[in-house]
Scaffold this active site. Sequence first.
Site, short mmCIF file in Angstrom:
data_model
loop_
_atom_site.label_atom_id
_atom_site.label_comp_id
_atom_site.label_asym_id
_atom_site.label_seq_id
_atom_site.Cartn_x
_atom_site.Cartn_y
_atom_site.Cartn_z
N PHE A 1 0.85 -1.19 0.00
CA PHE A 1 0.00 0.00 0.00
C PHE A 1 0.89 1.24 0.00
O PHE A 1 1.79 1.36 0.83
CB PHE A 1 -0.93 0.04 1.21
CG PHE A 1 -1.83 1.25 1.19
CD1 PHE A 1 -2.98 1.25 0.41
CD2 PHE A 1 -1.51 2.39 1.92
CE1 PHE A 1 -3.80 2.39 0.36
CE2 PHE A 1 -2.33 3.52 1.87
CZ PHE A 1 -3.47 3.51 1.08
N ASP B 1 9.51 1.90 1.33
CA ASP B 1 8.42 2.76 1.80
C ASP B 1 8.31 2.56 3.32
O ASP B 1 7.77 1.56 3.79
CB ASP B 1 7.11 2.39 1.09
CG ASP B 1 5.97 3.34 1.46
OD1 ASP B 1 6.11 4.07 2.48
OD2 ASP B 1 4.94 3.34 0.77
N LYS C 1 3.34 9.56 8.06
CA LYS C 1 2.58 9.09 9.23
C LYS C 1 3.13 9.62 10.55
O LYS C 1 2.92 10.78 10.86
CB LYS C 1 2.46 7.56 9.20
CG LYS C 1 1.53 7.08 8.06
CD LYS C 1 0.64 5.91 8.43
CE LYS C 1 -0.51 5.76 7.45
NZ LYS C 1 -0.19 4.97 6.27
C1 LIG Z 1 -0.43 5.28 4.81
C2 LIG Z 1 0.64 4.87 3.85
C3 LIG Z 1 0.91 5.63 2.70
C4 LIG Z 1 0.07 6.83 2.30
O1 LIG Z 1 0.19 7.87 3.19
P1 LIG Z 1 -0.83 9.13 3.10
O2 LIG Z 1 -0.25 10.10 4.11
O3 LIG Z 1 -2.17 8.63 3.46
O4 LIG Z 1 -0.75 9.64 1.72
C5 LIG Z 1 1.96 5.23 1.90
N1 LIG Z 1 2.71 4.16 2.21
C6 LIG Z 1 2.48 3.41 3.31
C7 LIG Z 1 3.37 2.26 3.61
C8 LIG Z 1 1.43 3.74 4.16
O5 LIG Z 1 1.19 2.98 5.23
#
Ligand SMILES: *Cc1c(COP(=O)(O)O)cnc(C)c1O
Length: 400
Positions: free
Chosen positions: A134, A219, A248
């Site tokens: 994700f 990520d 986050k």
């Molecule tokens: C939540 C998340 C995103 C997206 O972050 P947003 O601030 O909602 O755009 C991207 N990568 C990972 C691994 C995430 O958990």
Amino acid sequence: MNTSEVIEQFNQYVISNYGRLPSVIVKGQGSYIYDADGRKYLDMFPGWAVSGIGHCHPKVVKALQDQAGQLIHMDNTFYNVPQGQLAQLLSERAFGGQCFFCNSGAEAVEASIKLARLATEKQKYKIITATGGFHGRTLGAITATAQPKYHQGFLPLVPGFEYVPFNDIAAIESVFDDEVAGVLIEPIQGEGGIQMASQEYMDAIRRLCDNYGALAIWDEVQTGMGRTGKWFGYQHYNVEPDIMTMAKSLGGGVAVGGIMAKPEVANFLVPGTHASTFGGNPLACVAASAVIEAIEQENLLENTQTLGLYAAEALNNLKEKHACIDHVRGYGLMLGIQLNEPGGQIVSTCWENGLRINCTQDTVLRFMPAMTVSKNEIDEAIEILDRSISHVYNGVGSHG
Ligand SMILES: *Cc1c(COP(=O)(O)O)cnc(C)c1O
């Protein structure tokens, strides 16, 4: 305004793109949130992994208050003190890279994709991502997210992406070629259900990227900032990326995202290639620096390791009582409880009983308390979870 008035206002004026619980949260403090009707909830999934050091951490509040009276926003036409300080603090706790700041995880992912295309030779363009991953909700980020449910209604997606099954070395070897600019994966998939990359998989991606002149992009939006008991998830594997994304919990509740890139990669992001109006603004940066300070001064990495092990064991013990639990997995305080059945009803029963947890991928409960959580709070949470599971499966013990 009372709860029903707020909900009515939303129904009329706010786009209903979220399935919301019928509660209005008015206050957060540490591991607790409070609703407009005066109810208190233990929050074991604070802010969807954003409030990593708890709600309204005093150090973050103080840093924001001080900075707000001095300089809230300053555009990147100039230098500002907080942005440089934050970049140094992050760099020293990761792989010595340079940072670019934005405001969210998806933007960080976008920046990493753009940089990978810029920084690889011969106009490489392909980005490989893994199923179950994700990466956010912008068009580029949903394309990177190899889950069809996020694509529905938005075709055509961005060209140049290739999906491989997570943790499958043969599969990624078979699609790798000279056109690959980067491999983008989460070391531990969060939304995907707390799925950990294997050591061999991380090693293989690093080796393939080096052999083909592609970039490894981790990520770390969900795994970063101590969540797993180390500063960044990749540090469990000792496999450094060329680019890493952050967001986050980076800002302790304030919207801030960013990437870190090895200097020789970062050099390609020259003026004119990429930018963000709000990116690296002083208010967001002091919040993030306060998060780092709090993690160190309060030994929160150690707390995360110790209480992570404690919680994992206690959750695992629930298996003996509840056949719906298959196993528990994760690192630090990034824990997933794998169920044999859908978990939605357990989550809503927990909420009725004063506990907030999350369910993802239908059958995985995400248990991700703040790094500041206490042993007592974990005990309380597990007691409510235990009682709520009993209620869902045996119809007993719903209130307490
Ligand atoms: C939540 C998340 C995103 C997206 O972050 P947003 O601030 O909602 O755009 C991207 N990568 C990972 C691994 C995430 O958990």
